[in-house]
Enzyme design. Structure first.
Site, mmCIF file in Angstrom:
data_model
loop_
_atom_site.group_PDB
_atom_site.id
_atom_site.type_symbol
_atom_site.label_atom_id
_atom_site.label_comp_id
_atom_site.label_asym_id
_atom_site.label_seq_id
_atom_site.Cartn_x
_atom_site.Cartn_y
_atom_site.Cartn_z
ATOM 1 N N CYS A 1 -31.288 -59.390 9.935
ATOM 2 C CA CYS A 1 -30.192 -60.099 9.602
ATOM 3 C C CYS A 1 -29.558 -60.810 8.835
ATOM 4 O O CYS A 1 -28.255 -61.127 8.164
ATOM 5 C CB CYS A 1 -29.509 -60.583 11.121
ATOM 6 N N ASP A 2 -30.604 -61.504 8.737
ATOM 7 C CA ASP A 2 -29.973 -62.488 7.089
ATOM 8 C C ASP A 2 -29.293 -61.643 5.684
ATOM 9 O O ASP A 2 -28.308 -62.143 5.344
ATOM 10 C CB ASP A 2 -31.205 -63.562 6.379
ATOM 11 N N ALA A 3 -29.752 -60.357 5.856
ATOM 12 C CA ALA A 3 -29.002 -59.393 4.641
ATOM 13 C C ALA A 3 -27.873 -59.386 4.706
ATOM 14 O O ALA A 3 -27.458 -59.024 4.064
ATOM 15 C CB ALA A 3 -30.085 -58.504 4.961
ATOM 16 N N PHE B 1 -25.829 -61.552 4.770
ATOM 17 C CA PHE B 1 -25.096 -62.811 4.120
ATOM 18 C C PHE B 1 -25.253 -62.527 3.042
ATOM 19 O O PHE B 1 -23.982 -62.543 1.965
ATOM 20 C CB PHE B 1 -25.952 -63.561 4.438
#
Length: 372
Positions: free
Chosen positions: A160-162, A164
């Protein structure tokens, strides 16, 4: 999209009349001073940072520093922060990081594109366009189902960081050039990640596939505070790029509202969000990196009229006051969970550049709110 906000109000205690900034001592000068203090502390200590200059961690810092640079130049005719950013880009020849497909390694391009908009020097965006177009022309065959021990899994936005790191780059290129190939790629890859990682029952994002079946000590699913903060931060960046009448905007705005609504419900009564969204008691210390992103996203939504002011302003105010309480007298931001992939213990002494960057982003929106 219609959202029922009433359940959020059950957890918020505030007077029948909406509080004003004067009532809670939020003055433009105070907001500006705390932003400057945090920015200056980080610049003074930047040589101690172990991450590479174009690493995603520093890229997040630069995004916040860019917003502060705009404010400092417009209001105080102080261009020193812009010059600081320009020196970093110039000595790295405006290059992106090394891994061709990895979302983290193109995060730095967000800053390059914004600086190009101001200075109009082609050298600032040539490497970014070359990387983005190569990836689009040679799409990865990586699968969301592969184990993370296999590099191709990280060639797609499978964590999920990807969301951003990479998606705002394609949104910015779409707005900058008007070329629809960028938004088509963004939509395809983002929706694939959404379908894979978004839990439609909890309205939260898993960090990655490792957490699909794991549970916290209280039996709840593991939803990482900063992980969902990364997603909200990325959505906020995308919405700032897509015009309101653009047909591509609807999906991102609806997801943004849905995620803001869910995350707002999970704010702790001290104003912070904790490392674990559904098991805060296991991680009782404040966690500023997820709180900064949440405040940034929700303050932006209030400022733009996307989120209901009566519901979200008290949440934003409480969150900002909590963040300010985490800043030491010298400007050091504390309680930042280090680089990781899941909830971890945090102490006040811990700081990280990405937390500072998100603080500066949040501060800029709070300052805009104070103006209004």
């Amino acid at each position: 999209m219609k959202i029922n906000y009433r359940f959020i109000l059950l957890g918020i205690i505030f007077s029948s009349s909406l509080p004003t900034f004067s009532q809670i001592s939020f003055k433009k000068s105070e907001v500006k001073n705390i932003i400057k203090k945090v920015a200056d502390w980080q610049i003074a200590h930047q040589k101690e940072v172990k991450h590479g200059e174009i690493n995603w961690t520093n890229a997040t810092l630069y995004l916040g520093m860019l917003e502060w640079a705009k404010m400092a130049e417009e209001e105080d005719q102080d261009s020193s922060y812009y010059k600081w950013l320009l020196r970093i880009g110039s000595r790295n020849y405006w290059q992106v990081d090394q891994r061709m497909y990895h979302a983290d390694d193109i995060a730095i391009s967000q800053i390059y594109i914004d600086l190009y908009r101001k200075y109009k020097k082609n050298a600032m965006i040539v490497p970014t366009i070359a990387r983005a177009e190569w990836v689009m022309e040679h799409p990865s065959k990586g699968s969301f189902e592969l184990d993370y021990s296999k590099p191709k899994t990280l060639e797609r936005w499978t964590w999920c960081d990807a969301l951003f790191m990479a998606p705002p780059v394609y949104a910015k290129l779409y707005r900058l050039t008007g070329d629809k190939k960028y938004i088509k790629f963004l939509n395809k890859e983002y929706k694939a990640t959404y379908d894979y990682l978004f839990d439609k029952k909890e309205n939260l994002f898993f960090r990655d596939w490792h957490y699909f079946t794991q549970k916290e000590e209280n039996g709840k699913k593991i939803f990482w505070g900063r992980g969902n903060g990364w997603v909200l931060g990325g959505l906020t960046e995308i919405l700032q790029e897509l015009p309101k009448k653009d047909k591509n905007r609807k999906f991102y705005e609806e997801l943004y509202i849905k995620l803001c609504t869910r995350v707002a419900e999970l704010q702790n009564k001290d104003g912070f969000w904790h490392a674990s969204l559904l098991d805060p008691d296991s991680y009782p210390s404040p966690e500023t990196s997820c709180t900064t992103f949440n405040v940034y996203a929700m303050a932006y939504g209030v400022n733009e009229g996307i989120l209901d002011k009566k519901v979200f302003l008290p949440i934003v105010i409480k969150g900002w006051k909590a963040l300010v309480s985490s800043v030491d007298e010298d400007g050091k931001l504390g309680y930042v969970q280090p680089v990781g992939a899941d909830p971890k213990k945090v102490t006040r002494e811990m700081t990280e550049v990405f937390g500072v960057g998100a603080f500066l982003l949040a501060g800029n929106q709070i300052y805009r709110m104070a103006e209004l």
